[in-house]
Write a protein that holds these residues in place. Structure first.
Motif, mmCIF file in Angstrom:
data_model
loop_
_atom_site.group_PDB
_atom_site.id
_atom_site.type_symbol
_atom_site.label_atom_id
_atom_site.label_comp_id
_atom_site.label_asym_id
_atom_site.label_seq_id
_atom_site.Cartn_x
_atom_site.Cartn_y
_atom_site.Cartn_z
ATOM 1 N N ASP A 128 0.822 -1.210 0.000
ATOM 2 C CA ASP A 128 0.000 0.000 0.000
ATOM 3 C C ASP A 128 0.858 1.263 0.000
ATOM 4 O O ASP A 128 0.536 2.253 -0.651
ATOM 5 C CB ASP A 128 -0.891 0.038 1.259
ATOM 6 N N LEU A 129 1.980 1.200 0.773
ATOM 7 C CA LEU A 129 2.842 2.376 0.860
ATOM 8 C C LEU A 129 3.419 2.720 -0.509
ATOM 9 O O LEU A 129 3.474 3.881 -0.901
ATOM 10 C CB LEU A 129 3.975 2.125 1.856
ATOM 11 N N ARG A 130 3.865 1.680 -1.233
ATOM 12 C CA ARG A 130 4.423 1.914 -2.569
ATOM 13 C C ARG A 130 3.358 2.528 -3.473
ATOM 14 O O ARG A 130 3.598 3.521 -4.156
ATOM 15 C CB ARG A 130 4.913 0.605 -3.173
ATOM 16 N N MET A 131 2.167 1.924 -3.434
ATOM 17 C CA MET A 131 1.106 2.382 -4.319
ATOM 18 C C MET A 131 0.701 3.820 -3.997
ATOM 19 O O MET A 131 0.474 4.634 -4.896
ATOM 20 C CB MET A 131 -0.114 1.453 -4.200
ATOM 21 N N ALA A 132 0.633 4.126 -2.692
ATOM 22 C CA ALA A 132 0.283 5.484 -2.282
ATOM 23 C C ALA A 132 1.307 6.474 -2.804
ATOM 24 O O ALA A 132 0.968 7.567 -3.291
ATOM 25 C CB ALA A 132 0.198 5.553 -0.761
ATOM 26 N N SER A 133 2.569 6.071 -2.737
ATOM 27 C CA SER A 133 3.638 6.957 -3.192
ATOM 28 C C SER A 133 3.553 7.178 -4.702
ATOM 29 O O SER A 133 3.637 8.307 -5.184
ATOM 30 C CB SER A 133 4.982 6.355 -2.805
ATOM 31 N N TYR A 134 3.338 6.088 -5.439
ATOM 32 C CA TYR A 134 3.200 6.224 -6.890
ATOM 33 C C TYR A 134 1.979 7.079 -7.218
ATOM 34 O O TYR A 134 1.988 7.874 -8.152
ATOM 35 C CB TYR A 134 3.058 4.858 -7.558
ATOM 36 N N GLY A 135 0.913 6.890 -6.423
ATOM 37 C CA GLY A 135 -0.315 7.638 -6.650
ATOM 38 C C GLY A 135 -0.117 9.138 -6.509
ATOM 39 O O GLY A 135 -0.796 9.935 -7.151
ATOM 40 N N LEU A 136 0.833 9.513 -5.660
ATOM 41 C CA LEU A 136 1.127 10.937 -5.495
ATOM 42 C C LEU A 136 2.062 11.445 -6.584
ATOM 43 O O LEU A 136 2.480 12.593 -6.562
ATOM 44 C CB LEU A 136 1.762 11.174 -4.126
ATOM 45 N N GLY A 137 2.418 10.570 -7.503
ATOM 46 C CA GLY A 137 3.247 10.995 -8.615
ATOM 47 C C GLY A 137 4.730 10.829 -8.391
ATOM 48 O O GLY A 137 5.538 11.367 -9.139
ATOM 49 N N ALA A 138 5.109 10.093 -7.361
ATOM 50 C CA ALA A 138 6.532 9.908 -7.097
ATOM 51 C C ALA A 138 7.127 8.927 -8.105
ATOM 52 O O ALA A 138 6.436 8.041 -8.610
ATOM 53 C CB ALA A 138 6.730 9.381 -5.691
ATOM 54 N N THR A 139 8.419 9.117 -8.387
ATOM 55 C CA THR A 139 9.088 8.170 -9.272
ATOM 56 C C THR A 139 9.527 6.965 -8.446
ATOM 57 O O THR A 139 9.407 6.946 -7.222
ATOM 58 C CB THR A 139 10.338 8.806 -9.910
ATOM 59 N N LYS A 140 10.060 5.972 -9.147
ATOM 60 C CA LYS A 140 10.490 4.751 -8.472
ATOM 61 C C LYS A 140 11.549 5.057 -7.414
ATOM 62 O O LYS A 140 11.467 4.588 -6.283
ATOM 63 C CB LYS A 140 11.052 3.776 -9.504
ATOM 64 N N TRP A 141 12.558 5.844 -7.805
ATOM 65 C CA TRP A 141 13.635 6.131 -6.864
ATOM 66 C C TRP A 141 13.154 6.980 -5.699
ATOM 67 O O TRP A 141 13.564 6.767 -4.558
ATOM 68 C CB TRP A 141 14.819 6.796 -7.564
ATOM 69 N N GLN A 142 12.260 7.938 -5.986
ATOM 70 C CA GLN A 142 11.700 8.739 -4.884
ATOM 71 C C GLN A 142 10.953 7.829 -3.910
ATOM 72 O O GLN A 142 11.056 7.991 -2.702
ATOM 73 C CB GLN A 142 10.747 9.798 -5.440
ATOM 74 N N THR A 143 10.210 6.863 -4.452
ATOM 75 C CA THR A 143 9.495 5.929 -3.580
ATOM 76 C C THR A 143 10.462 5.135 -2.719
ATOM 77 O O THR A 143 10.274 5.003 -1.505
ATOM 78 C CB THR A 143 8.657 4.961 -4.434
ATOM 79 N N ILE A 144 11.525 4.641 -3.353
ATOM 80 C CA ILE A 144 12.492 3.841 -2.590
ATOM 81 C C ILE A 144 13.164 4.701 -1.520
ATOM 82 O O ILE A 144 13.231 4.326 -0.346
ATOM 83 C CB ILE A 144 13.542 3.219 -3.525
#
Lengths: 325, 315
Positions: A206-222
């Motif tokens: 869920d955390l990954r998906m939430a981050s992507y949902g806010l428009g974050a890139t892969k590296w920003q999410t990591i």
């Protein structure tokens, strides 16, 4: 109907199978058998503590606690000189653990730093970047890396690694703390990598998906979401790796040069606590001061690694509780 | 509404690249390392090398006695560690209640796995040789038979070393058998032992086997604890004695003798041999044999665990 009543009725009904005396005896005998085994395993654990500490503390009867730090001795002109030396076999034995401690940390610290950089990177790759199908194949490879016997790593560092770094860096001693710490990092990288992978993997999707949902890139999410969330797990893996680096014997015995130098120069030979026990235990006469002082080193080693492991375990347990959403 | 196009994240692209490179750098090192040992070692390996004994001050001949010693020690180690480990795991998981005491046992077992292996060597020397061995000699009036470094004590020490591995993996295997299966068995009127024997253990078997194999591979590769527990530089005879019942004699492993050990052999040849450069091919050969041995064991363990997880996935 009361619960108790219900069970009583169930037990009294004609369908209830009465457990015979014979079966009950057999069951309790089997339980007793397993309990004995469990107790024996526990006894071995306790015995390790008891024997190590019993033998090690005998050293304190003959050698003072202060003597394990330094020895004050008068030199030729009558001045008191404070020496930090490990010379247990000389005429005037010196039992300072300081050079051994320095040797241990001078090999374990650089090894942990190298392994943290490479191991955490590899853990991130395995958990977040690698193709899941490819990962099925890569993870066992890390486990195989971890399964290489340490004497093999010591051997390869001795015959290949030492010459390579000798030509490359031209150090003062061919066998030195740096070569040993490279060898040690081969042991710790798989530990840090696989534990980091576990820690990252346990972060809910869920955390990954939430981050992507806010428009974050892969590296920003990591870097902004996953790594901070898994911070405690990653740091526990580094602590465990550090503990292993301190306790590792064969690599430092073969590659660190085994000279008890009092130095902060990583390119000089050093002698670690583990290597001291390994090298001297075979030839020491039983019951001598030297013999007990080796057990005392064992206590120091045991205590350091025990607390590192305990802290890591507490951190991991806390993380598990936190991550069960 | 049109979605806003994201800017290309250069820093992120670079960082991800570094992470990828890190991993493949590690794989490269692993391949280089193993490749070097393989290329140098494969020339030496032959049936003769595997079975012959060292000759001519270790500069010629094979590693037969070292392989024999390794197998003998690990065999005895498994005999000591696996029943004790599996049984105590069954006790901890199936019988013991979750009390403060049982949690302390679990924590100390986990911590035991992190104790430096050389400390186990000290324990083996202090407890097995000087305490049990010396007292056995006194009681049995055998002179100096048990109170000295020997195969028996080396494998007993290694057994204590791998005990946590066996216990932890057995616990994990038992724990992953669903509670509903146990309840179903009780519901059919089975007793506790019948449930364990017929329902729990068959499902946990692959997990237990994984732990056993990992323990064997750990024991075969461990050197530090046996340095002063009976590993010998060179022995002309195998640690074998004839066990005679009447006239019928069979050769058995003699646990009171010293032994050669593959991992120790590599260490000695690399550091204390009279002519290290001349024996280098033999060193590479021995290393290759040890690596192949531990890898085969580890790969078997990985396959077992994979199948175990798949089995659990089906449940």
């Amino acid at each position: 109907m009361e619960e108790k009543e219900f069970f009583q009725k169930a037990a009294d009904s004609k369908y209830a199978k009465k457990i015979g005396k014979h079966t009950r005896l057999k069951e309790s005998l089997i339980k007793f058998f397993f309990a004995v085994n469990g107790t024996m395993a526990l006894i071995f654990i306790v015995l390790i503590f008891v024997f190590l500490f019993k033998e090690g503390f005998k050293a304190l009867d003959h050698i003072g606690l202060l003597d394990f730090l330094y020895l004050d001795r008068p030199d030729a002109s009558g001045n008191i000189e404070r020496v930090f030396q490990w010379y247990p076999t000389s005429e005037e034995p010196r039992y300072s653990l300081i050079p051994l401690l320095i040797g241990t940390f001078l090999t374990a610290f650089p090894a942990t730093i190298i392994s943290t950089l490479l191991g955490v990177g590899a853990g991130i790759y395995l958990s977040e970047v690698a193709n899941p199908k490819f990962k099925e194949f890569l993870k066992p490879m890390i486990e195989l890396f971890a399964g290489i016997p340490t004497v093999v790593l010591g051997f390869i560092m001795l015959v290949v690694g030492a010459s390579f770094f000798n030509d490359l860096l031209n150090p003062a001693n061919r066998l030195n703390a740096f070569v040993a710490s490279i060898g040690l990092s081969f042991v710790i990288i798989p530990i840090i990598a696989s534990l980091t992978e576990d820690a990252l993997h346990s972060i809910p999707n869920d955390l990954r998906m939430a981050s992507y949902g806010l428009g974050a890139t892969k590296w920003q999410t990591i870097s902004k979401v996953i790594l901070p969330a898994a911070f405690s797990g990653v740091s526990a893996s580094i602590l465990l790796g550090f503990g292993r680096a301190i306790g590792e014997t064969m690599i430092v015995l073969m590659c660190a040069g085994n000279a008890a130098n009092l130095t902060s120069n990583i390119f000089l030979s050093v002698r670690t606590m583990t290597a001291t026990i390994a090298a001297e235990m075979g030839e020491v006469s039983q019951g001598s001061d030297h013999y007990y002082s080796l057990f005392f080193i064992g206590i120091v080693l045991f205590t350091i690694t025990f607390f590192l492991n305990l802290i890591a375990e507490i951190i991991i347990n806390k993380m598990r509780k936190k991550n069960t959403f | 509404m049109e979605l806003k196009k994201r800017k290309i994240d250069f820093a992120g692209f670079l960082s991800l690249g570094i992470v990828r490179l890190t991993f493949f750098f590690l794989v490269l090192i692993l391949i280089l390392l193993l490749g070097k040992i393989f290329i140098e070692g494969i020339n030496v390996i032959s049936l003769e090398f595997l079975f012959d004994e060292p000759r001519n001050n270790m500069t010629e001949g094979g590693i037969g006695p070292a392989i024999f010693g390794t197998v003998a020690v690990t065999l005895l180690m498994v005999l000591f560690a696996v029943p004790l480990g599996v049984f105590s795991a069954i006790y901890l998981n199936e019988y013991a209640k979750d009390t403060f005491f049982s949690r302390i046992i679990r924590t100390s077992i986990n911590n035991l796995a992190g104790v430096p292996s050389i400390v186990f060597g000290l324990f083996g020397l202090g407890f097995f040789i000087l305490f049990i061995g010396k007292n056995l000699d006194d009681v049995l009036q055998t002179g100096l038979l048990f109170g000295q470094p020997a195969l028996l004590w080396a494998s007993a020490t290694l057994a204590v070393l791998v005990l946590p591995i066996v216990i932890v993996s057995t616990l994990e295997a038992l724990n992953s058998v669903p509670k509903s299966h146990r309840d179903a068995s009780y519901g059919l009127g089975a007793t506790k032992w019948q449930t364990i024997k017929n329902v729990v253990l068959p499902q946990a078997r692959p997990g237990i086997l994984t732990g056993t194999i990992l323990a064997i591979s750990r024991g075969a590769g461990e050197t530090a604890p046996i340095l002063f527990l009976g590993a010998a530089f060179f022995l002309p005879n195998l640690p074998v004695a004839d066990l005679c019942i009447g006239d019928y004699c069979i050769p058995m492993i003699n646990p009171t003798e010293q032994f050669m050990y593959l991992a120790y052999h590599i260490f000695i040849m690399a550091t204390q041999s009279a002519n290290p450069t001349k024996t280098l091919p033999i060193q590479y050969g021995s290393t290759l044999v040890l690596i192949v041995l531990t890898f085969l064991l580890n790969i078997t363990a990985i396959i077992f665990r994979y199948r175990f997880r798949k089995l659990l996935g089906r449940l």
